[in-house]
Design a protein around this motif. Sequence first.
Motif, PDB file in Angstrom:
ATOM      1  N   THR A   1     -22.200  21.448  14.759  1.00 48.43           N
ATOM      2  CA  THR A   1     -21.804  20.250  14.177  1.00 48.43           C
ATOM      3  C   THR A   1     -22.254  20.126  12.665  1.00 48.43           C
ATOM      4  N   ALA A   2     -23.476  20.733  12.226  1.00 45.85           N
ATOM      5  CA  ALA A   2     -23.737  20.726  10.775  1.00 45.85           C
ATOM      6  C   ALA A   2     -22.667  21.595  10.145  1.00 45.85           C
ATOM      7  N   LYS A   3     -22.012  22.771  10.472  1.00 50.73           N
ATOM      8  CA  LYS A   3     -21.193  23.576   9.841  1.00 50.73           C
ATOM      9  C   LYS A   3     -19.745  22.590   9.588  1.00 50.73           C
ATOM     10  N   ALA A   4     -19.401  22.152  10.912  1.00 52.58           N
ATOM     11  CA  ALA A   4     -18.264  21.174  10.549  1.00 52.58           C
ATOM     12  C   ALA A   4     -18.496  20.086   9.701  1.00 52.58           C
ATOM     13  N   MET A   5     -19.568  19.441   9.692  1.00 49.19           N
ATOM     14  CA  MET A   5     -19.666  18.313   8.877  1.00 49.19           C
ATOM     15  C   MET A   5     -19.883  18.884   7.336  1.00 49.19           C
TER      16      MET A   5
ATOM     17  N   LEU B   1     -34.298  26.199  14.594  1.00 50.39           N
ATOM     18  CA  LEU B   1     -33.906  26.667  13.185  1.00 50.39           C
ATOM     19  C   LEU B   1     -33.383  28.058  13.270  1.00 50.39           C
ATOM     20  N   GLU B   2     -33.349  28.932  14.161  1.00 58.00           N
ATOM     21  CA  GLU B   2     -32.652  30.171  14.143  1.00 58.00           C
ATOM     22  C   GLU B   2     -31.275  29.786  13.920  1.00 58.00           C
ATOM     23  N   HIS B   3     -30.916  28.672  14.715  1.00 51.78           N
ATOM     24  CA  HIS B   3     -29.386  28.391  14.848  1.00 51.78           C
ATOM     25  C   HIS B   3     -28.983  27.538  13.640  1.00 51.78           C
ATOM     26  N   THR B   4     -29.891  26.663  13.104  1.00 52.34           N
ATOM     27  CA  THR B   4     -29.363  25.607  12.186  1.00 52.34           C
ATOM     28  C   THR B   4     -29.814  25.985  10.610  1.00 52.34           C
ATOM     29  N   TYR B   5     -30.659  26.981  10.795  1.00 51.08           N
ATOM     30  CA  TYR B   5     -31.339  27.159   9.265  1.00 51.08           C
ATOM     31  C   TYR B   5     -30.338  27.246   8.019  1.00 51.08           C
ATOM     32  N   ASP B   6     -29.193  27.896   8.189  1.00 52.74           N
ATOM     33  CA  ASP B   6     -28.315  28.086   7.161  1.00 52.74           C
ATOM     34  C   ASP B   6     -27.735  27.041   6.834  1.00 52.74           C
ATOM     35  N   TYR B   7     -27.578  25.934   7.734  1.00 54.24           N
ATOM     36  CA  TYR B   7     -26.715  24.963   7.225  1.00 54.24           C
ATOM     37  C   TYR B   7     -27.162  23.555   7.139  1.00 54.24           C
ATOM     38  N   VAL B   8     -28.752  23.535   7.029  1.00 52.79           N
ATOM     39  CA  VAL B   8     -29.621  22.204   7.044  1.00 52.79           C
ATOM     40  C   VAL B   8     -30.374  22.433   5.839  1.00 52.79           C
ATOM     41  N   GLU B   9     -30.835  20.922   5.432  1.00 50.02           N
ATOM     42  CA  GLU B   9     -31.860  21.218   4.305  1.00 50.02           C
ATOM     43  C   GLU B   9     -33.214  20.645   4.972  1.00 50.02           C
ATOM     44  N   TYR B  10     -33.385  20.051   6.001  1.00 49.31           N
ATOM     45  CA  TYR B  10     -34.579  19.606   6.372  1.00 49.31           C
ATOM     46  C   TYR B  10     -34.738  20.004   8.047  1.00 49.31           C
TER      47      TYR B  10
END
Length: 506
Positions: free
Chosen positions: A196-200, A230-239
């Motif tokens: 979701t983060a990647k697409a947004m 966070l292993e999954h989202t780390y690169d795409y999120v700030e917080y």
Amino acid sequence: MTRQANMIVDKAFKVAEVDKRLYGSFIEHLGRAVYDGLYQPGHPLSDAAGFRKDVIALVKEIGVPIIRYPGGNFVSNFFWEDSVGPIEKRPARLDLAWATLEENKFGLNEFVAWTKKVDSKPMMAVNLGTRGIADALNILEYCNHPSGTKYSEMRKSHGVKEPHNIKVWCLGNEMDGPWQIGQKTMEEYGRLAEETAKAMKLMDPSIELVSCGSSFRDMPTFPEWEATTLEHTYDYVEYVSLHQYYGNRENDSNDYLAQSDDMEDFIKTVIATCDYIKAKKRSKKTLYLSFDEWNVWYHSNAADADIVKNRPWGIAPPMLEDIYNFEDALMVGLMLIVLLRNADRVKMACMAQLVNVIAPIMTDAKGGAAWRQTTFYPFMYTAKYGHGTVLQPIVNTTMHDTAKHDEITDVESVSIWNEATAELTVFAVNRNLCEDVQMQIDVRGFADYVLKEHIVLAHSDLKATNHSAKESVGPAFSNQSKLEKGRLTSLLHKASWNMIRFGKQS
Ligand code: AHR
């Protein structure tokens, strides 16, 4: 033994600049937060749009630069399309999170319009409970894309010509919680949030994203949840988000006020987990914390359970209406000090919530005006004067033990230097409930500053509350501070919240 706290405050010991979004708040479609709170068409104090003017005035007074919306648990089955367009055409829906009927008379566009009236910005959450990537993209397109596409044109057809340009988006809410509609395992959430983060970000690279952390520190999966997701989202999120509520459930006020140490420990563990993932990924990026739900919450638990069990599907029932007492105001002051001390990593925080629902601002259910709870004051002063650079406090204070906590400091404090306005502000709570504390602060590094004011929140009854008709707990000027040759001496009344301000002589 005389109780003491000694401090050195110096410009050289910088922690970090305070991000003003540390003083954020939260509005959920829950209880009387929206309906009878922000929005009450026909009330004598409402404007033409139905927004309560007295509430707007108090929200401006308390000062919240960012407001999370629309939930909370509510967001996990939120159908944003139902909340936009002509009001008379919007459907009513069952809100499964709080067992109420949501009529959708106030929705996304009304909320953004309202945030402008209170000089704030929206922080939007997407539904990752019952929905997913496509709907997160649709709402983002509706809100942030200028024109020429299905959802941007839909927004324009709803009378909103310019995009809302919402900058901060939460990827779901408390997805680890069994109470959450569409609860996920760590793997399930991690993957969904990552995609979701990647697409947004492909749609709008200017946005900032918040990955969902644990619902609270005592969740059995904390901090494994953070590490795995966070292993999954780390690169795409700030917080990454943190949520935590405290309460004096055992009626042990000493131990209650020691719980702010648990909050500090929670923050440190989340920072360590983020940095572990950073190291594992060999990443150069530092992740920040969004403490986007924090407060005292426990007074109303039994009444809420009764409403859900015995009177479900009501419209805007009086839920989570904690009436805060004086010790709760001390607790809020302590939690703010902890957030500020960690301002190098905690960049956003939302006191949950803002109006009527576990809130510093209440509206009178019988049609009267809005009023301030005890917790309004520490928040309002900290949000007003807690700007600039947090200075590392060098504190030496006497201590006490509580039932579940050893070596609890009598005084908790933080100092902020606002270079732009040439002001130094010290926030200090004496959480010793039996004895006053003699505080000394070495401020010789601020040789050209004078003492401006010492504001105190104190009361002889820890259980004193405010009401619509009477304010028992409110701030007062203290004459218990003296500055001589760069050394401040102050008497901190037992069980008190204090703000001591210095500035250049004008
Ligand atoms: O703020 C009240 C509720 O607390 C929110 O809906 C949820 O996120 C949390 O459990």
